[in-house]
Design an enzyme around this catalytic site. Structure first.
Site, short mmCIF file in Angstrom:
data_model
loop_
_atom_site.label_atom_id
_atom_site.label_comp_id
_atom_site.label_asym_id
_atom_site.label_seq_id
_atom_site.Cartn_x
_atom_site.Cartn_y
_atom_site.Cartn_z
N CYS A 153 -2.11 1.36 8.19
CA CYS A 153 -1.29 0.62 7.52
C CYS A 153 -2.06 -0.97 7.51
O CYS A 153 -2.21 -1.80 8.42
CB CYS A 153 0.04 0.68 8.30
SG CYS A 153 0.95 1.88 8.80
N GLU B 245 0.91 -1.01 -0.05
CA GLU B 245 -0.11 -0.08 0.10
C GLU B 245 0.88 1.15 -0.18
O GLU B 245 2.16 0.98 0.52
CB GLU B 245 -0.72 0.05 1.00
CG GLU B 245 -2.09 -0.88 0.88
CD GLU B 245 -2.67 -0.72 3.21
OE1 GLU B 245 -2.88 -0.26 3.42
OE2 GLU B 245 -3.36 -1.72 2.83
N1 SAH Z 1 8.26 -0.73 10.46
C1 SAH Z 1 8.39 0.61 11.08
C2 SAH Z 1 7.49 1.70 9.68
C3 SAH Z 1 5.92 1.20 9.24
S1 SAH Z 1 4.31 1.66 10.49
C4 SAH Z 1 7.67 1.50 12.63
O1 SAH Z 1 7.87 0.42 13.11
O2 SAH Z 1 8.25 2.39 12.53
C5 SAH Z 1 4.61 3.26 10.76
C6 SAH Z 1 4.22 3.77 11.88
O3 SAH Z 1 2.66 3.70 12.61
C7 SAH Z 1 4.74 2.87 12.97
O4 SAH Z 1 4.79 4.07 14.45
C8 SAH Z 1 3.76 1.92 13.42
O5 SAH Z 1 3.63 2.08 15.51
C9 SAH Z 1 2.78 2.78 13.19
N2 SAH Z 1 1.34 2.30 13.53
C10 SAH Z 1 1.26 0.92 13.75
N3 SAH Z 1 -0.20 0.69 13.38
C11 SAH Z 1 -0.98 1.98 13.74
C12 SAH Z 1 -2.01 2.07 14.41
N4 SAH Z 1 -2.68 0.78 14.00
N5 SAH Z 1 -2.44 2.78 14.44
C13 SAH Z 1 -1.68 3.91 14.93
N6 SAH Z 1 -0.61 3.95 14.50
C14 SAH Z 1 -0.20 2.82 13.96
#
Ligand code: SAH
Length: 347
Positions: free
Chosen positions: A328, A89
């Site tokens: 995500c 995505e």
């Molecule tokens: N793997 C990397 C980048 C991908 S996610 C990381 O962990 O940083 C990007 C951001 O979105 C990260 O801070 C992750 O923790 C956050 N994230 C993932 N799922 C989420 C959700 N359901 N609500 C809010 N933030 C979320």
């Protein structure tokens, strides 16, 4: 599968066997077209036999947009299909100061964060540099006026778990003049060796740390990587990155009710970030059926006030695209669930 030409740097294109007996400007022309997102067939200043030989030998673009969801606020979410059918995505956000594209670096993810939909089915595979670059090229191709100015590596995948391809992609963006490093943000769940490598390799992207709790024993209950990477070590690596790159660090903190919004959390978060330039981004949790719940706007404000009173630099991240599966991995899941149901209906 044919080699993907967007996986090649400018220099590598200049050395293609296929261009050996041709004037050197051919390589420049091909590179310009490719980085404009143009396929071989439309490279109109190349002789037709060359276009044909290129497409017999290589693939031009490594991803295509197969579905677009548009939000009322202008945010667009893309579903990309890669050449082997893997799906990732992307999200295109429009702000007053320009456009930001969120790209995926892996199909799936193996970090296993409880609140994140991207890793539910584990890691399918790493994306190559050219595939990640193709996400940007396809998205730019949809824009009529101007192009994407900022890129955030916050789609599916853990960028530092795919270090070589991700750093090559960052170099591709600056080499092509499309997006400079200062306009790139890389988000990690805290792989300290990768953070140090970024510093040692001279990168100056904005480093974003997904902390979500300042306490190891709490953090580990939602982020399995916390078993290996301790908060203190992550902050040390971030300090090192700051000392080498001079770039302020962003701490990402998704507010979860009953989990990370106590006074003690605010105090420890402040302590961890007090001695070097850090900004704390409070993120409204997107609901992903994880059992974890977010907080109300009022509760978020109260936590922000606690941090600010302690002297921290913090803001609440504006939530965009709420009406289009903002979190995500959600668009992909919805798409897959839908096509599975359709398959069942048809069969
Ligand atoms: N793997 C990397 C980048 C991908 S996610 C990381 O962990 O940083 C990007 C951001 O979105 C990260 O801070 C992750 O923790 C956050 N994230 C993932 N799922 C989420 C959700 N359901 N609500 C809010 N933030 C979320």
């Amino acid at each position: 599968m044919k080699p993907l030409l967007t996986d090649y740097s400018k220099e590598e294109i200049a050395e293609l066997p296929l261009l050996r007996d041709m004037p050197s400007y051919r390589a420049t022309q091909i590179y310009k077209w490719l980085t404009a997102g143009t396929g071989f067939e439309e490279m109109s200043n190349l002789p037709i036999p060359l276009r044909e030989r290129l497409s017999e030998t290589y693939d031009d673009i490594g991803a295509r947009i197969i579905k677009v969801a548009k939000s009322k606020d202008g945010t667009e979410k893309f579903l990309y299909e890669l050449r082997d059918g893997a799906l990732v995505e992307g999200v295109l956000m429009t702000y007053r100061y320009g456009r930001t594209l969120c790209v995926s670096t892996q199909a799936g993810c193996r970090m296993g964060c409880a609140f994140c939909a991207s890793g539910r089915d584990g890691l399918r595979r790493n994306l190559s540099a050219g595939e990640i670059f193709s996400e940007l090229l396809c998205a730019n191709g949809r824009i009529n006026d101007g192009r994407i100015g900022n890129v955030v590596l916050m789609g599916s995948g853990e960028p530092l778990d795919n270090y070589d391809n991700v750093t090559k992609f960052i170099r591709f963006m600056s080499e092509s003049g499309l997006v400079g490093q200062r306009s790139v943000s890389l988000s990690t769940c805290g792989l300290t060796d990768g953070i140090r490598a970024l510093a040692d390799d001279g990168f100056s992207v904005t480093l974003c740390l997904s902390l979500h709790s300042p306490f190891d024993d709490r953090r580990v209950t939602v982020m399995p990587t916390a078993r290996r990477y301790k908060v203190a070590d992550i902050m040390d690596a971030a300090r090192y990155y700051f000392s080498v790159s001079g770039r302020r660090i962003i701490v990402e903190y998704a507010l979860m009710r009953g989990f990370n919004t106590r006074d003690a959390d605010a105090r420890e978060l402040r302590r961890l970030t007090a001695d070097f330039p850090c900004h704390i981004n409070l993120i409204p949790l997107n609901d992903t059926d994880s059992g974890l719940s977010g907080v109300t706007a009022k509760e978020a404000r109260a936590f922000l006030d606690k941090l600010t009173a302690l002297g921290a630099s913090a803001t609440i991240r504006r939530s965009l695209g709420d009406d289009i599966e903002g979190a995500c991995g959600q668009l992909k899941r919805r798409y897959l669930e839908h096509s599975l149901t359709e398959d069942k209906d048809n069969g």
